[in-house]
Scaffold this active site. Structure first.
Site: not given
Ligand code: IVH
Length: 669
Positions: A35, A37-38, A84, A113, A117, A136, A291, A408
């Protein structure tokens, strides 16, 4: 106040709102009530209305979504958006990690990480303010979806603390399973085709032209990479956690959503953990990403044409099994839509037993070229309902193709399929059992007329006994008729009659929703009730009048026009009006004097009414609403989860407690 002062005030309000938004959506730690906040938001909105020239595009009010984008512009990425390389094999992940270490000729840290999806997004911030968000696209250039991204509550529009002055941040936009399911339930109720899975829905939603609709669907965003940091961080892990301080939603190390390790065993442990625990996440992942942490080492490893050498994705295998198709049955929904369902030999898949799979529509059956007793491949991806992805032709036993039905399965009326529609429909709306009982169940459902004490079985039974064939008949049921039903005792019969009587107080917009007009869901019903105020005006509305209403498109307008052009529907509504249902938006005349001069307080949550509706009902019956219990209070209308302090005070002061039902009884006397 001069403009400079106003602007300063607006900036102050905006800053407070941004901070509270972050506390609520990112930190899960709200500092003020909804509230409060609103109220802040409304003050800012009021100033913006008065001084439109001072509106900041990143103002928290712009979250709700604004103008229609005509189309998305294509823009070049400042840094290419790479993809990736990925693998389904754990050996290949080990080989990749060993290769990194060999090339670097030194030890390296890895960051593990989740692979969310959803859809990739690249966002550019300058001086702490979101400038642009691009999809992208082809990696070199993407579509400018900034207006839509602005509606995502976990994307900060302005940043906090010592953020870099100019940088690019990348992440994944996704839809939680909960929002996905809620959206599909809503679509089902409106007779619209269902979405297949959260990822497609997220991607489709991001490309919608109406950002208001985007705002409603509740997208979310996790960040996974910061670019353009000159010296702020040495490594990826640190940069991601720094982004959290600036206001972004990043994975939580405490939940193992991101983890730093310096060993291959550590990577494998992370993979195994998420392979078994991913089912518990409230969103879908399709793998994990590993990574190399150090930016210097990343630079040394470099890129291939499409993807960095310093990162790799391990993808989980989609769970798939083969089983026997036993039969295909056809279900008829409330709106008459026919859905083919495959009945399968029960099989274990991803922890549950699968017995049935949706085949969606005729095109899907044709695409699979399905024959009787085929051995089919069943897959469970993000979607809740498993799907048939293929047929094992080597096991084919019969060449009898599964064909779609012409009539049907319930009432044998020839089916219709309109041009351009995937779905077949049974047009016998008023005589086809599942359509009739489906419409009855919709009419009595909580968000419509909220008639309690009538389950699906009782509705079916009453229909079979010809006690009811449409919702209007409910209002003519007698006590004796109800008692004649199996399992209906005196008490439940009385309660049901009470509940039916109470539904006459349900506001117009919910009655309108309860009618079950195709594509008229809760929100649309609300908009219609606001715009037309009276059923007569809505009945008389032309296609163009309807189109002029916010959120009403051609499909909905057409459906409403065709509903009201049917004399049976008009007679049905006249009947409902005659028994006393609400067909006017606001009634300004008093309903009764039963609460004349009485002070009422409401507390807790209610099944049938919102607090605003209760307030209105109190006033329409002569009463007054007060905000807290005092010696002057006559009635405390008590809902569920009422605060114990209020209850104690009311009891001490001898205030009469009324349940929601008592209250309804009182005002409908
Ligand atoms: S890194 C250069 N980290 O996966 C690396 N991508 O082909 C760039 N995705 O559509 C991506 N989770 O959006 C990275 N933890 C994560 C990710 C991630 C999902 C997706 C990204 C892209 C596809 C990679």
């Amino acid at each position: 106040m001069d403009q400079v002062q106003v602007q300063a005030q607006m900036q102050q309000l905006a800053a407070a709102l941004h901070a509270h938004n972050r506390a609520y959506y990112v930190l899960n730690d709200p500092q003020i009530s909804d509230y409060e906040f609103d109220t802040l938001l409304k003050s800012l909105e009021a100033l913006e209305k008065q001084y439109p020239n001072l509106i900041d595009p990143n103002s928290p009010t712009q979250r709700v979504g604004g103008d229609l984008t005509k189309k998305f512009e294509t823009k070049k990425h400042r840094f290419p958006m790479l993809s990736l390389s990925n693998s389904y094999s754990q050996e290949e992940i080990i080989e990749w990690a060993e290769r990194c270490q060999k090339t670097l000729q030194e030890a390296s840290e890895f960051v593990c990480e989740l692979k969310y999806d959803g859809v990739a997004i690249g966002m550019h911030y300058q001086n702490g303010s979101l400038q642009q968000a691009l999809t992208r696209g082809d990696g070199e250039q993407g579509e400018d979806v900034t207006t839509n991204v602005r509606t995502i509550r976990t994307v900060p529009l302005v940043l906090q603390q010592d953020y870099p002055s100019d940088f690019e941040i990348r992440g994944e936009i996704f839809m939680s399973q909960q929002n996905f399911e809620a959206l599909n339930l809503q679509r089902q109720a409106q007779g619209e085709p269902l979405f297949a899975n959260p990822r497609n829905t997220a991607s489709g939603t991001l490309k919608l032209l109406d950002s208001k609709e985007v705002a409603k669907r509740g997208l979310d965003c996790f960040l996974y990479g910061v670019h353009g940091l000159k010296s702020a961080a040495n490594g990826h892990y640190e940069s991601v956690l720094m982004a959290q301080k600036w206001g972004f939603k990043v994975p939580d190390p405490a939940l193992r959503m991101i983890e730093k390790t310096n060993s291959i065993d550590g990577i494998m442990d992370f993979i195994h953990y998420w392979d078994t625990h991913r089912a518990n996440l409230p969103f879908d992942i399709d793998g994990v990403v590993i990574k190399v942490n150090s930016f210097a080492q990343q630079a040394a490893l470099g890129l291939t044409a499409k993807s960095p050498r310093w990162a790799i994705a391990y993808k989980f295998k989609t769970q798939q099994v083969e089983t026997l198709l036993q039969s295909v049955t056809f279900q008829v929904g409330r709106t008459g839509a026919i859905t083919p369902v495959a009945n399968l030999k029960p099989v274990q898949l991803g922890g549950t037993t699968v017995k049935r799979a949706s085949l969606h529509n005729a095109d899907q059956i044709q695409k699979l070229d399905l024959c009787q007793h085929d051995t089919v491949q069943v897959e469970k991806g993000g979607e809740i309902i498993p799907k048939i992805v293929g047929v094992n032709l080597s096991q084919r036993k019969s060449s009898n193709r599964i064909s779609f039905i012409d009539c049907c399965p319930e009432c044998h009326t020839p089916l219709v399929r309109q041009d351009g529609e995937a779905q077949h429909y049974c047009p016998n709306e008023l005589g086809c059992r599942p359509q009739v009982t489906g419409k009855l169940l919709h009419f009595i459902s909580r968000k419509a007329l909220n008639i309690d004490g009538l389950g699906e079985e009782t509705v079916e039974l009453m229909y079979a006994k010809r006690l009811i064939k449409n919702p209007l008949d409910l209002y003519f049921l007698t006590f004796d008729q109800l008692l004649s039903l199996d399992r209906m005792a005196e008490k439940s019969a009385n309660n049901l009659l009470q509940s039916i009587a109470a539904s006459k107080e349900v506001p117009f917009e919910r009655v309108l929703f309860g009618l079950g007009i195709r594509f008229v869901g809760e929100t649309v019903a609300k908009k219609l009730a606001q715009a037309f105020e009276h059923i007569a005006a809505l009945e008389a509305a032309h296609f163009d009048d309807l189109l002029a209403v916010d959120e009403i498109g051609e499909k909905i307008a057409q459906s409403i026009v065709s509903y009201f052009s049917d004399p049976t529907n008009r007679a049905f509504i006249a009947g409902l009006k005659a028994v006393g249902l609400q067909f006017e938006a606001i009634q300004k005349t008093l309903n009764s004097n039963v609460l004349d001069g009485k002070i009422c307080v409401i507390s807790g949550t209610f099944d049938t009414f919102s607090r605003d509706e209760l307030k209105e009902l109190i006033e329409l019956n002569g009463g007054k609403l007060a905000s807290s219990v005092s010696a002057k209070t006559h009635y405390l209308i008590a809902g569920a989860n009422m605060g114990p302090a209020k209850l104690q005070k009311a009891t001490d002061l001898g205030v009469t407690l009324l349940s929601e039902n008592d209250f309804v009884k009182m005002i409908s006397q």
